[in-house]
Design an enzyme around this catalytic site. Sequence first.
Site, PDB file in Angstrom:
ATOM      1  CD  GLU A 225      -2.771   1.233   2.488  1.00 16.78           C
ATOM      2  OE1 GLU A 225      -2.664   0.327   3.337  1.00 16.78           O
ATOM      3  OE2 GLU A 225      -3.603   2.151   2.579  1.00 16.78           O
ATOM      4  CE  LYS A 227      -0.498   8.105   5.059  1.00 20.42           C
ATOM      5  NZ  LYS A 227      -0.988   7.626   6.336  1.00 20.42           N
ATOM      6  CG  ASP A 258      -6.192   4.503   1.808  1.00 25.70           C
ATOM      7  OD1 ASP A 258      -6.852   5.542   1.610  1.00 25.70           O
ATOM      8  OD2 ASP A 258      -6.168   3.919   2.904  1.00 25.70           O
ATOM      9  CG  ASP A 295      -8.244   7.312   7.140  1.00 26.95           C
ATOM     10  OD1 ASP A 295      -8.479   6.606   6.156  1.00 26.95           O
ATOM     11  OD2 ASP A 295      -7.087   7.509   7.568  1.00 26.95           O
ATOM     12  CG  ASP A 325      -7.921   2.263   5.834  1.00 28.33           C
ATOM     13  OD1 ASP A 325      -8.243   2.426   7.019  1.00 28.33           O
ATOM     14  OD2 ASP A 325      -6.749   2.410   5.412  1.00 28.33           O
TER      15      ASP A 325
HETATM   16  C1  RNT Z   1      -2.717   4.377   6.614  1.00 25.02           C
HETATM   17  C2  RNT Z   1      -3.177   3.287   5.726  1.00 25.02           C
HETATM   18  C3  RNT Z   1      -3.408   1.958   6.381  1.00 25.02           C
HETATM   19  C4  RNT Z   1      -4.116   2.082   7.712  1.00 25.02           C
HETATM   20  C5  RNT Z   1      -4.566   0.767   8.288  1.00 25.02           C
HETATM   21  C6  RNT Z   1      -4.946   0.903   9.719  1.00 25.02           C
HETATM   22  O1  RNT Z   1      -2.712   5.587   6.027  1.00 25.02           O
HETATM   23  O2  RNT Z   1      -4.315   3.684   5.035  1.00 25.02           O
HETATM   24  O3  RNT Z   1      -4.080   1.128   5.510  1.00 25.02           O
HETATM   25  O4  RNT Z   1      -5.220   2.917   7.634  1.00 25.02           O
HETATM   26  O5  RNT Z   1      -3.630  -0.181   8.047  1.00 25.02           O
HETATM   27 ZN    ZN Z   2      -5.292   2.211   3.878  1.00 28.10          ZN
END
Ligand code: RNT
Ligand code: ZN
Length: 417
Positions: A225, A227, A258, A295, A325
């Site tokens: 993932e 970011k 995400d 979030d 998420d």
């Molecule tokens: C953090 C990521 C990750 C978390 C979770 C808790 O920015 O999105 O996926 O939110 O693992």
């Molecule tokens: Zn995430």
Amino acid sequence: MKEVLVKEAYRIAKERYAKVGIDTDKAIEALENIHLSLHCWQADDVTGFENPDGQLSGGIQATGNYPGKARNMEELRADILKAASLIPGTHRLNLHATYGDFGGKFVDRDKIEPKHFKSWIDWGKEHNMKLDFNSTSFSHPKSGMLSLANPDKSIRDFWIEHTKRCRAIAEEMGKAQSDPCIMNLWIHDGSKDQTVNRLYYRELLTDSLNQIFEQPYQNMKDCIEAKLFGIGAESYTVGSYDYYLGYGVKHQKIVTLDTGHFHLTESIADKISCLLLFTPEIMLHVSRPVRWDSDHVTIMNDDTLDLCKEIVRCKALNRVHIGLDYFDASINRIGAYVVGSRATQKCLLQALLEPIEILRKYEAEGKLFERLALLEEDKNLPWNAVYDMFCLKNNVAVGEDFIAEVEKYEAEVTSKR
Ligand code: RNT
Ligand code: ZN
């Protein structure tokens, strides 16, 4: 909601959609086959059971102190079941490594084993919820600003060991449920201010990932993932999108998108067709960034709709895993679960009901006014009557009726905590 009304509205909607070549029964059937991966961490603000008094770190934050948060495994499980009972269909549960059944003892991250998740596996079976998994590199004394990209060998090795163990746990989960467990790897590694070592940390991360992925497994799938930034790590993120896209393409790993992890004007929907061409599958973390990766609870907005439409237009439902998420600690947490899950389903349903064949015919014939007009009229078609029918068929509260059910659970259960 009166059943006759839902049925009557559905009868009319079915006829209306038939006019544009869409079979609403088939759309409902397709929606029933989409199993969302519900994030366990919405019920307790990402606290977990390793250290209930611990602070959330890693540049993520759950803001708010709404009463009634789950304080232990029993409460968390009860809350998840309550939420699931208000979300039509069958769904998966996405667990973080810190949610193990540690039996009241402290088990460090480099010591976790499949046995700590045995009760979850049994629970999942009992409640028809398949499990997904996540390694947890944040909220730990060794988290710091760097985990898998840490120049300190002992710290880096600690996190490598943790992540290897997580893959072994995910493998056991996948085996037990006869369906691959999707394991997500997200690390917070980055720096608050300018770094002069961008390449070095990425080299370290690459080496860590190569070690972690050395062992092949059959019953789990790896996701990485990316970011943009985290709180306190605004200037540099080791695992950026460019980084993981490159790693994912080279090593055929699943890249997790995400929806809060990009520049706010960037289209996540547009990434779907690109990833489908060059990586094996896609994992989604559906969220709602408000001004930043905040979030917030997912809602039925254009971003989520565009994303779902792209998946369906690409006929990629069998290659995209849809996880949620978000973590809002300022409102009823079970309600938050339900709102975000239902919103995602509503977007998916609208995607499934799109008169795509006519739209594509217009496009092929250069009839661009017609394409635009139908896209606009499509927004007006009675998809909501189809969603209500989907709820009714699945014995789940129709429309706003679920609000009272969440309130009842609050009065009887969460408010007493
Ligand atoms: C953090 C990521 C990750 C978390 C979770 C808790 O920015 O999105 O996926 O939110 O693992
Ligand atoms: Zn995430």
